[in-house]
Design a protein around this motif. Sequence first.
Motif, short mmCIF file in Angstrom:
data_model
loop_
_atom_site.label_atom_id
_atom_site.label_comp_id
_atom_site.label_asym_id
_atom_site.label_seq_id
_atom_site.Cartn_x
_atom_site.Cartn_y
_atom_site.Cartn_z
N PRO A 40 77.67 -0.64 31.39
CA PRO A 40 77.72 -2.09 31.14
C PRO A 40 77.59 -2.90 32.44
O PRO A 40 78.00 -2.43 33.51
CB PRO A 40 79.10 -2.29 30.51
N TYR A 41 77.02 -4.06 32.32
CA TYR A 41 76.97 -4.99 33.45
C TYR A 41 78.02 -6.07 33.23
O TYR A 41 78.31 -6.42 32.09
CB TYR A 41 75.58 -5.61 33.56
N THR A 42 78.57 -6.58 34.32
CA THR A 42 79.61 -7.60 34.17
C THR A 42 79.05 -8.97 34.56
O THR A 42 77.96 -9.07 35.11
CB THR A 42 80.81 -7.30 35.08
N LYS A 43 79.86 -10.00 34.27
CA LYS A 43 79.49 -11.37 34.60
C LYS A 43 79.24 -11.54 36.10
O LYS A 43 78.44 -12.37 36.52
CB LYS A 43 80.62 -12.32 34.18
N ASP A 44 79.99 -10.74 36.89
CA ASP A 44 79.82 -10.87 38.34
C ASP A 44 78.49 -10.27 38.80
O ASP A 44 77.95 -10.66 39.83
CB ASP A 44 80.97 -10.14 39.05
N MET A 45 78.00 -9.30 38.03
CA MET A 45 76.74 -8.67 38.42
C MET A 45 75.54 -9.50 37.97
O MET A 45 74.52 -9.55 38.65
CB MET A 45 76.65 -7.26 37.82
N ILE A 46 75.65 -10.09 36.79
CA ILE A 46 74.55 -10.91 36.27
C ILE A 46 75.12 -12.25 35.81
O ILE A 46 75.81 -12.32 34.79
CB ILE A 46 73.83 -10.21 35.09
N GLY A 47 74.85 -13.30 36.56
CA GLY A 47 75.32 -14.64 36.20
C GLY A 47 74.49 -15.22 35.07
O GLY A 47 73.50 -14.63 34.63
N GLU A 48 74.91 -16.41 34.58
CA GLU A 48 74.22 -17.00 33.44
C GLU A 48 72.77 -17.36 33.75
O GLU A 48 71.88 -17.20 32.92
CB GLU A 48 74.97 -18.23 32.93
N GLU A 49 72.52 -17.88 34.95
CA GLU A 49 71.14 -18.23 35.32
C GLU A 49 70.26 -16.99 35.29
O GLU A 49 69.14 -17.02 34.79
CB GLU A 49 71.08 -18.86 36.72
N ASP A 50 70.80 -15.89 35.87
CA ASP A 50 70.03 -14.64 35.90
C ASP A 50 69.79 -14.10 34.49
O ASP A 50 68.71 -13.62 34.16
CB ASP A 50 70.78 -13.58 36.73
N MET A 51 70.84 -14.20 33.67
CA MET A 51 70.71 -13.72 32.30
C MET A 51 69.59 -14.47 31.57
O MET A 51 68.77 -13.87 30.88
CB MET A 51 72.05 -13.91 31.57
N ASN A 52 69.55 -15.77 31.77
CA ASN A 52 68.49 -16.57 31.14
C ASN A 52 67.11 -16.12 31.60
O ASN A 52 66.16 -16.07 30.82
CB ASN A 52 68.67 -18.05 31.48
N ALA A 53 67.01 -15.81 32.90
CA ALA A 53 65.72 -15.38 33.44
C ALA A 53 65.31 -14.03 32.84
O ALA A 53 64.15 -13.82 32.48
CB ALA A 53 65.81 -15.28 34.96
N ILE A 54 66.28 -13.13 32.69
CA ILE A 54 65.97 -11.81 32.13
C ILE A 54 65.52 -11.94 30.67
O ILE A 54 64.55 -11.33 30.24
CB ILE A 54 67.20 -10.86 32.26
N VAL A 55 66.24 -12.79 29.92
CA VAL A 55 65.85 -13.00 28.52
C VAL A 55 64.44 -13.59 28.46
O VAL A 55 63.60 -13.15 27.66
CB VAL A 55 66.87 -13.95 27.81
N ALA A 56 64.16 -14.57 29.32
CA ALA A 56 62.83 -15.19 29.33
C ALA A 56 61.76 -14.14 29.65
O ALA A 56 60.65 -14.17 29.11
CB ALA A 56 62.79 -16.33 30.35
N TYR A 57 62.09 -13.22 30.54
CA TYR A 57 61.14 -12.17 30.92
C TYR A 57 60.85 -11.25 29.73
O TYR A 57 59.69 -10.99 29.38
CB TYR A 57 61.70 -11.36 32.08
N ILE A 58 61.91 -10.78 29.07
CA ILE A 58 61.71 -9.87 27.92
C ILE A 58 60.93 -10.59 26.82
O ILE A 58 60.04 -10.02 26.20
CB ILE A 58 63.07 -9.35 27.41
N LYS A 59 61.23 -11.87 26.66
CA LYS A 59 60.52 -12.66 25.67
C LYS A 59 59.02 -12.74 26.00
O LYS A 59 58.17 -12.73 25.11
CB LYS A 59 61.12 -14.07 25.66
N SER A 60 58.73 -12.81 27.30
CA SER A 60 57.34 -12.97 27.72
C SER A 60 56.53 -11.69 27.54
O SER A 60 55.31 -11.70 27.66
CB SER A 60 57.28 -13.41 29.20
N LEU A 61 57.21 -10.58 27.25
CA LEU A 61 56.48 -9.31 27.12
C LEU A 61 55.95 -9.09 25.70
O LEU A 61 55.56 -7.99 25.34
CB LEU A 61 57.41 -8.15 27.51
N ASN A 62 55.98 -10.14 24.89
CA ASN A 62 55.46 -9.99 23.51
C ASN A 62 53.96 -10.13 23.47
O ASN A 62 53.41 -10.95 24.16
CB ASN A 62 56.11 -11.03 22.61
#
Length: 342
Positions: free
Chosen positions: A320-342
Amino acid sequence: MNSVLSKAYGKAAWGLPLQGSDVAVAWDALYWFLFWLSVFFFVLVVGGMIYFAIAYRKQPGKKTKYIVDHHALEALWTIIPTILLMAIFGWGWAVYKKQVNAPTDAMEIRVIGKQWLWTFQYDDGRTEASKLVVPLGKPIKLVMTSQDVLHSFFIPNFRVKQDVVPGMYTSVWFEPKVAGEHQVFCTEYCGTTHSGMLAKVEVLEPAQYELWKANKPYQVTGVKTPSSDLLAAAQSSARLANAHLPLPEQGAKLVAAKGCTACHSIDGTAKIGPSYKGIFGHEQELLDGSKVVVDENYIRESIMKPQAKVVKGFNPVMPPYTKDMIGEEDMNAIVAYIKSLN
Ligand code: CUA
Protein backbone atom coordinates in the motif's frame (compact mmCIF):
# COMPACT_ATOMS: atom_id res chain seq x y z
CA MET A 1 -37.26 24.69 -22.32
CA ASN A 2 -33.77 26.13 -21.98
CA SER A 3 -34.50 29.12 -24.17
CA VAL A 4 -37.49 30.00 -22.03
CA LEU A 5 -35.50 29.61 -18.84
CA SER A 6 -32.47 31.48 -20.14
CA LYS A 7 -34.34 34.76 -19.85
CA ALA A 8 -33.96 34.54 -16.12
CA TYR A 9 -30.19 34.08 -16.05
CA GLY A 10 -28.26 36.62 -14.10
CA LYS A 11 -31.24 37.92 -12.18
CA ALA A 12 -31.36 37.86 -8.44
CA ALA A 13 -34.91 37.61 -7.17
CA TRP A 14 -36.39 38.08 -3.72
CA GLY A 15 -33.14 37.85 -1.86
CA LEU A 16 -31.90 34.71 -3.61
CA PRO A 17 -28.45 34.89 -5.20
CA LEU A 18 -28.37 35.54 -8.92
CA GLN A 19 -28.99 32.62 -11.23
CA GLY A 20 -25.68 31.74 -12.84
CA SER A 21 -26.41 28.28 -14.24
CA ASP A 22 -29.39 26.54 -15.77
CA VAL A 23 -29.69 24.24 -12.80
CA ALA A 24 -30.02 27.39 -10.66
CA VAL A 25 -33.08 28.42 -12.65
CA ALA A 26 -34.53 24.93 -12.32
CA TRP A 27 -33.98 24.75 -8.54
CA ASP A 28 -35.44 28.21 -8.00
CA ALA A 29 -38.59 27.33 -9.92
CA LEU A 30 -39.11 24.33 -7.62
CA TYR A 31 -38.26 26.43 -4.57
CA TRP A 32 -40.88 29.06 -5.42
CA PHE A 33 -43.47 26.42 -6.20
CA LEU A 34 -42.92 24.94 -2.71
CA PHE A 35 -42.95 28.39 -1.16
CA TRP A 36 -46.26 29.46 -2.69
CA LEU A 37 -47.82 26.06 -2.06
CA SER A 38 -46.90 26.48 1.61
CA VAL A 39 -48.35 29.99 1.64
CA PHE A 40 -51.58 28.67 0.11
CA PHE A 41 -51.99 25.93 2.72
CA PHE A 42 -50.95 28.22 5.55
CA VAL A 43 -53.72 30.64 4.64
CA LEU A 44 -56.18 27.79 4.15
CA VAL A 45 -55.41 26.07 7.46
CA VAL A 46 -54.92 29.12 9.68
CA GLY A 47 -57.77 30.97 7.98
CA GLY A 48 -60.04 27.95 8.52
CA MET A 49 -58.94 27.71 12.13
CA ILE A 50 -59.77 31.34 12.80
CA TYR A 51 -63.10 31.06 10.98
CA PHE A 52 -64.19 27.97 12.90
CA ALA A 53 -63.05 29.41 16.21
CA ILE A 54 -65.34 32.35 15.67
CA ALA A 55 -68.26 30.57 13.94
CA TYR A 56 -68.41 27.77 16.50
CA ARG A 57 -67.48 29.66 19.64
CA LYS A 58 -69.32 28.74 22.82
CA GLN A 59 -72.79 30.23 22.83
CA PRO A 60 -75.51 29.63 25.39
CA GLY A 61 -78.15 27.22 24.18
CA LYS A 62 -76.27 26.28 21.02
CA LYS A 63 -74.74 22.84 20.53
CA THR A 64 -72.80 21.93 17.40
CA LYS A 65 -73.68 18.54 16.01
CA TYR A 66 -70.97 15.92 15.60
CA ILE A 67 -69.74 14.95 12.17
CA VAL A 68 -69.03 11.22 12.40
CA ASP A 69 -68.04 10.17 8.91
CA HIS A 70 -67.55 11.79 5.54
CA HIS A 71 -65.99 9.40 3.06
CA ALA A 72 -65.87 11.83 0.15
CA LEU A 73 -64.02 14.39 2.27
CA GLU A 74 -61.57 11.80 3.57
CA ALA A 75 -60.86 10.56 0.06
CA LEU A 76 -60.31 14.11 -1.09
CA TRP A 77 -57.76 15.00 1.60
CA THR A 78 -55.90 11.79 0.85
CA ILE A 79 -55.89 12.04 -2.94
CA ILE A 80 -55.02 15.74 -3.33
CA PRO A 81 -51.95 15.67 -1.02
CA THR A 82 -50.82 12.41 -2.64
CA ILE A 83 -50.92 13.97 -6.09
CA LEU A 84 -49.17 17.11 -4.84
CA LEU A 85 -46.42 15.18 -3.06
CA MET A 86 -45.81 12.92 -6.05
CA ALA A 87 -45.60 15.97 -8.31
CA ILE A 88 -43.06 17.56 -5.96
CA PHE A 89 -41.10 14.30 -5.85
CA GLY A 90 -41.12 13.95 -9.64
CA TRP A 91 -40.06 17.55 -10.15
CA GLY A 92 -37.28 17.31 -7.55
CA TRP A 93 -36.10 14.02 -9.02
CA ALA A 94 -35.92 15.51 -12.54
CA VAL A 95 -33.78 18.46 -11.40
CA TYR A 96 -31.63 16.24 -9.17
CA LYS A 97 -30.96 13.86 -12.06
CA LYS A 98 -29.91 16.77 -14.20
CA GLN A 99 -27.60 17.99 -11.45
CA VAL A 100 -25.82 14.70 -10.72
CA ASN A 101 -25.25 13.42 -14.26
CA ALA A 102 -22.49 15.44 -15.85
CA PRO A 103 -22.48 15.49 -19.67
CA THR A 104 -19.76 13.23 -21.07
CA ASP A 105 -18.08 16.16 -22.79
CA ALA A 106 -17.78 18.17 -19.57
CA MET A 107 -14.39 19.73 -18.90
CA GLU A 108 -12.85 18.20 -15.78
CA ILE A 109 -11.13 20.27 -13.13
CA ARG A 110 -9.83 18.77 -9.91
CA VAL A 111 -10.56 20.43 -6.60
CA ILE A 112 -8.65 19.79 -3.39
CA GLY A 113 -9.92 21.13 -0.09
CA LYS A 114 -7.51 21.62 2.77
CA GLN A 115 -7.66 23.67 5.94
CA TRP A 116 -8.44 26.39 4.84
CA LEU A 117 -7.98 26.72 1.18
CA TRP A 118 -9.38 25.52 -2.12
CA THR A 119 -6.91 24.36 -4.74
CA PHE A 120 -7.79 23.87 -8.39
CA GLN A 121 -5.82 21.60 -10.67
CA TYR A 122 -6.27 22.02 -14.41
CA ASP A 123 -5.60 19.52 -17.18
CA ASP A 124 -2.74 21.56 -18.57
CA GLY A 125 -0.83 21.16 -15.33
CA ARG A 126 -1.58 24.44 -13.66
CA THR A 127 -2.60 24.58 -10.03
CA GLU A 128 -4.23 27.68 -8.58
CA ALA A 129 -5.36 28.52 -5.10
CA SER A 130 -8.72 30.13 -4.42
CA LYS A 131 -9.52 30.75 -8.08
CA LEU A 132 -11.49 28.54 -10.43
CA VAL A 133 -11.29 29.77 -14.02
CA VAL A 134 -13.87 28.41 -16.46
CA PRO A 135 -15.13 29.33 -19.93
CA LEU A 136 -18.65 30.70 -20.29
CA GLY A 137 -21.31 28.23 -21.41
CA LYS A 138 -19.22 25.05 -21.22
CA PRO A 139 -20.18 22.20 -18.90
CA ILE A 140 -17.63 21.86 -16.10
CA LYS A 141 -17.21 18.79 -13.92
CA LEU A 142 -15.37 19.17 -10.64
CA VAL A 143 -13.70 16.04 -9.27
CA MET A 144 -13.13 16.85 -5.62
CA THR A 145 -11.32 15.48 -2.62
CA SER A 146 -9.96 16.67 0.71
CA GLN A 147 -6.50 16.46 2.12
CA ASP A 148 -7.58 16.58 5.76
CA VAL A 149 -11.15 16.92 7.04
CA LEU A 150 -14.67 17.22 5.64
CA HIS A 151 -15.28 20.34 3.62
CA SER A 152 -18.17 21.25 1.35
CA PHE A 153 -17.89 23.11 -1.92
CA PHE A 154 -20.68 25.62 -2.51
CA ILE A 155 -21.27 28.08 -5.35
CA PRO A 156 -24.50 29.85 -4.38
CA ASN A 157 -24.96 31.49 -7.80
CA PHE A 158 -24.89 28.11 -9.51
CA ARG A 159 -26.93 26.37 -6.75
CA VAL A 160 -24.41 23.55 -6.51
CA LYS A 161 -23.11 22.20 -3.23
CA GLN A 162 -21.23 18.99 -2.58
CA ASP A 163 -19.36 17.47 0.33
CA VAL A 164 -15.62 17.17 -0.16
CA VAL A 165 -14.46 14.09 1.69
CA PRO A 166 -10.97 12.88 2.62
CA GLY A 167 -10.12 9.49 1.16
CA MET A 168 -12.53 9.58 -1.75
CA TYR A 169 -13.65 11.58 -4.77
CA THR A 170 -16.98 13.30 -5.12
CA SER A 171 -18.06 15.36 -8.06
CA VAL A 172 -20.38 18.13 -9.07
CA TRP A 173 -21.03 19.81 -12.39
CA PHE A 174 -22.50 23.04 -13.73
CA GLU A 175 -22.75 25.06 -16.89
CA PRO A 176 -21.88 28.69 -16.17
CA LYS A 177 -24.27 31.02 -17.96
CA VAL A 178 -23.21 34.38 -16.54
CA ALA A 179 -19.75 35.84 -17.10
CA GLY A 180 -17.95 37.43 -14.18
CA GLU A 181 -16.95 36.57 -10.65
CA HIS A 182 -18.95 34.21 -8.48
CA GLN A 183 -18.39 33.46 -4.82
CA VAL A 184 -17.36 30.05 -3.51
CA PHE A 185 -17.91 29.10 0.13
CA CYS A 186 -16.90 26.18 2.28
CA THR A 187 -20.17 25.12 3.80
CA GLU A 188 -19.13 22.38 6.20
CA TYR A 189 -17.59 23.47 9.48
CA CYS A 190 -13.93 22.50 9.18
CA GLY A 191 -12.10 24.37 11.93
CA THR A 192 -11.00 27.83 13.01
CA THR A 193 -10.87 29.51 9.61
CA HIS A 194 -13.83 27.69 8.07
CA SER A 195 -15.55 30.99 7.33
CA GLY A 196 -12.46 32.25 5.58
CA MET A 197 -12.22 29.23 3.30
CA LEU A 198 -13.34 31.22 0.30
CA ALA A 199 -12.63 31.18 -3.38
CA LYS A 200 -14.07 32.67 -6.52
CA VAL A 201 -15.15 31.32 -9.86
CA GLU A 202 -14.09 33.42 -12.81
CA VAL A 203 -16.38 32.77 -15.74
CA LEU A 204 -14.59 34.13 -18.80
CA GLU A 205 -15.75 35.03 -22.30
CA PRO A 206 -14.15 32.63 -24.81
CA ALA A 207 -11.51 35.11 -26.01
CA GLN A 208 -10.47 35.97 -22.45
CA TYR A 209 -10.40 32.31 -21.54
CA GLU A 210 -7.94 31.65 -24.38
CA LEU A 211 -5.75 34.44 -23.03
CA TRP A 212 -5.83 32.90 -19.56
CA LYS A 213 -4.89 29.52 -21.02
CA ALA A 214 -1.98 31.11 -22.82
CA ASN A 215 -0.80 32.70 -19.55
CA LYS A 216 -1.48 36.17 -20.93
CA PRO A 217 -3.17 39.04 -19.11
CA TYR A 218 -6.95 38.75 -19.36
CA GLN A 219 -10.02 40.60 -18.18
CA VAL A 220 -12.97 39.40 -16.19
CA THR A 221 -16.10 41.09 -17.49
CA GLY A 222 -19.60 40.70 -16.16
CA VAL A 223 -21.05 40.36 -12.70
CA LYS A 224 -19.18 40.76 -9.45
CA THR A 225 -21.00 38.84 -6.77
CA PRO A 226 -20.87 39.66 -4.02
CA SER A 227 -19.04 42.86 -4.77
CA SER A 228 -17.89 43.10 -1.16
CA ASP A 229 -15.07 42.03 1.07
CA LEU A 230 -15.85 38.38 0.55
CA LEU A 231 -14.41 38.48 -2.91
CA ALA A 232 -11.55 40.62 -1.73
CA ALA A 233 -10.66 37.87 0.71
CA ALA A 234 -10.53 35.43 -2.15
CA GLN A 235 -8.39 37.83 -4.19
CA SER A 236 -5.41 36.35 -2.45
CA SER A 237 -5.57 33.67 -5.11
CA ALA A 238 -2.22 32.55 -6.35
CA ARG A 239 -0.73 30.35 -8.97
CA LEU A 240 0.79 27.51 -6.99
CA ALA A 241 2.28 25.57 -9.84
CA ASN A 242 2.70 26.46 -13.44
CA ALA A 243 3.89 23.09 -14.52
CA HIS A 244 4.88 22.90 -18.13
CA LEU A 245 3.55 19.38 -18.27
CA PRO A 246 -0.12 18.60 -18.76
CA LEU A 247 -1.61 16.63 -15.89
CA PRO A 248 -1.51 13.19 -17.59
CA GLU A 249 2.19 13.65 -18.38
CA GLN A 250 2.88 14.59 -14.77
CA GLY A 251 1.10 11.37 -13.88
CA ALA A 252 3.27 9.36 -16.28
CA LYS A 253 6.39 10.70 -14.61
CA LEU A 254 5.05 9.92 -11.14
CA VAL A 255 4.07 6.38 -12.10
CA ALA A 256 7.62 5.79 -13.30
CA ALA A 257 9.19 7.49 -10.29
CA LYS A 258 7.08 5.59 -7.75
CA GLY A 259 8.02 2.27 -9.32
CA CYS A 260 4.52 1.39 -10.52
CA THR A 261 5.71 0.49 -14.00
CA ALA A 262 7.70 -2.43 -12.64
CA CYS A 263 4.44 -4.33 -12.21
CA HIS A 264 1.94 -2.45 -14.43
CA SER A 265 2.32 -2.08 -18.17
CA ILE A 266 0.68 0.56 -20.31
CA ASP A 267 0.43 -1.52 -23.46
CA GLY A 268 -2.11 -4.09 -22.30
CA THR A 269 0.28 -6.89 -21.34
CA ALA A 270 -0.27 -8.33 -17.90
CA LYS A 271 2.78 -8.23 -15.65
CA ILE A 272 2.65 -8.82 -11.90
CA GLY A 273 -0.35 -6.49 -11.83
CA PRO A 274 -2.94 -5.61 -14.48
CA SER A 275 -2.07 -3.21 -17.29
CA TYR A 276 -3.26 0.40 -17.10
CA LYS A 277 -4.27 0.41 -20.71
CA GLY A 278 -7.94 0.99 -21.46
CA ILE A 279 -9.17 0.21 -17.96
CA PHE A 280 -10.70 3.57 -17.03
CA GLY A 281 -14.48 3.49 -17.19
CA HIS A 282 -14.47 -0.25 -17.85
CA GLU A 283 -15.55 -3.16 -15.71
CA GLN A 284 -13.00 -5.41 -14.04
CA GLU A 285 -13.71 -8.80 -12.52
CA LEU A 286 -12.31 -9.24 -9.03
CA LEU A 287 -10.87 -12.23 -7.17
CA ASP A 288 -14.19 -12.94 -5.46
CA GLY A 289 -16.04 -12.89 -8.78
CA SER A 290 -17.71 -9.51 -8.19
CA LYS A 291 -17.26 -6.68 -10.64
CA VAL A 292 -16.19 -3.10 -10.32
CA VAL A 293 -16.10 -0.17 -12.74
CA VAL A 294 -12.70 1.50 -12.78
CA ASP A 295 -13.20 5.13 -11.81
CA GLU A 296 -11.32 7.75 -9.79
CA ASN A 297 -12.36 6.19 -6.49
CA TYR A 298 -11.33 2.67 -7.54
CA ILE A 299 -7.89 3.82 -8.67
CA ARG A 300 -7.33 5.70 -5.43
CA GLU A 301 -8.41 2.74 -3.35
CA SER A 302 -6.19 0.38 -5.33
CA ILE A 303 -3.20 2.60 -4.58
CA MET A 304 -3.91 3.23 -0.89
CA LYS A 305 -5.46 -0.17 -0.10
CA PRO A 306 -4.31 -2.49 -2.88
CA GLN A 307 -5.76 -5.61 -1.25
CA ALA A 308 -9.30 -4.24 -1.11
CA LYS A 309 -10.35 -5.12 -4.67
CA VAL A 310 -7.81 -7.30 -6.45
CA VAL A 311 -8.42 -8.00 -10.13
CA LYS A 312 -9.08 -11.65 -10.97
CA GLY A 313 -6.01 -13.49 -12.19
CA PHE A 314 -3.58 -11.50 -10.04
CA ASN A 315 -2.15 -12.00 -6.59
CA PRO A 316 -2.70 -9.56 -3.72
CA VAL A 317 0.96 -8.63 -3.48
CA MET A 318 1.02 -4.88 -4.01
CA PRO A 319 2.30 -2.83 -1.05
CA PRO A 320 0.00 0.00 0.00
CA TYR A 321 0.98 3.61 -0.54
CA THR A 322 0.30 6.21 2.11
CA LYS A 323 -0.84 9.83 1.98
CA ASP A 324 2.72 10.89 2.70
CA MET A 325 4.00 9.01 -0.31
CA ILE A 326 1.36 10.24 -2.75
CA GLY A 327 -0.31 13.59 -2.05
CA GLU A 328 -3.67 14.64 -3.47
CA GLU A 329 -2.16 16.63 -6.34
CA ASP A 330 -0.05 13.61 -7.34
CA MET A 331 -3.01 11.28 -7.02
CA ASN A 332 -5.00 13.48 -9.39
CA ALA A 333 -2.15 13.41 -11.89
CA ILE A 334 -1.91 9.60 -11.73
CA VAL A 335 -5.66 9.23 -12.23
CA ALA A 336 -5.51 11.64 -15.19
CA TYR A 337 -2.66 9.58 -16.66
CA ILE A 338 -4.50 6.25 -16.37
CA LYS A 339 -7.57 7.90 -17.83
CA SER A 340 -5.51 9.12 -20.78
CA LEU A 341 -4.48 5.56 -21.64
CA ASN A 342 -7.93 4.73 -23.04
CU1 CUA B 1 -13.53 23.90 4.74
CU2 CUA B 1 -15.32 24.61 6.12
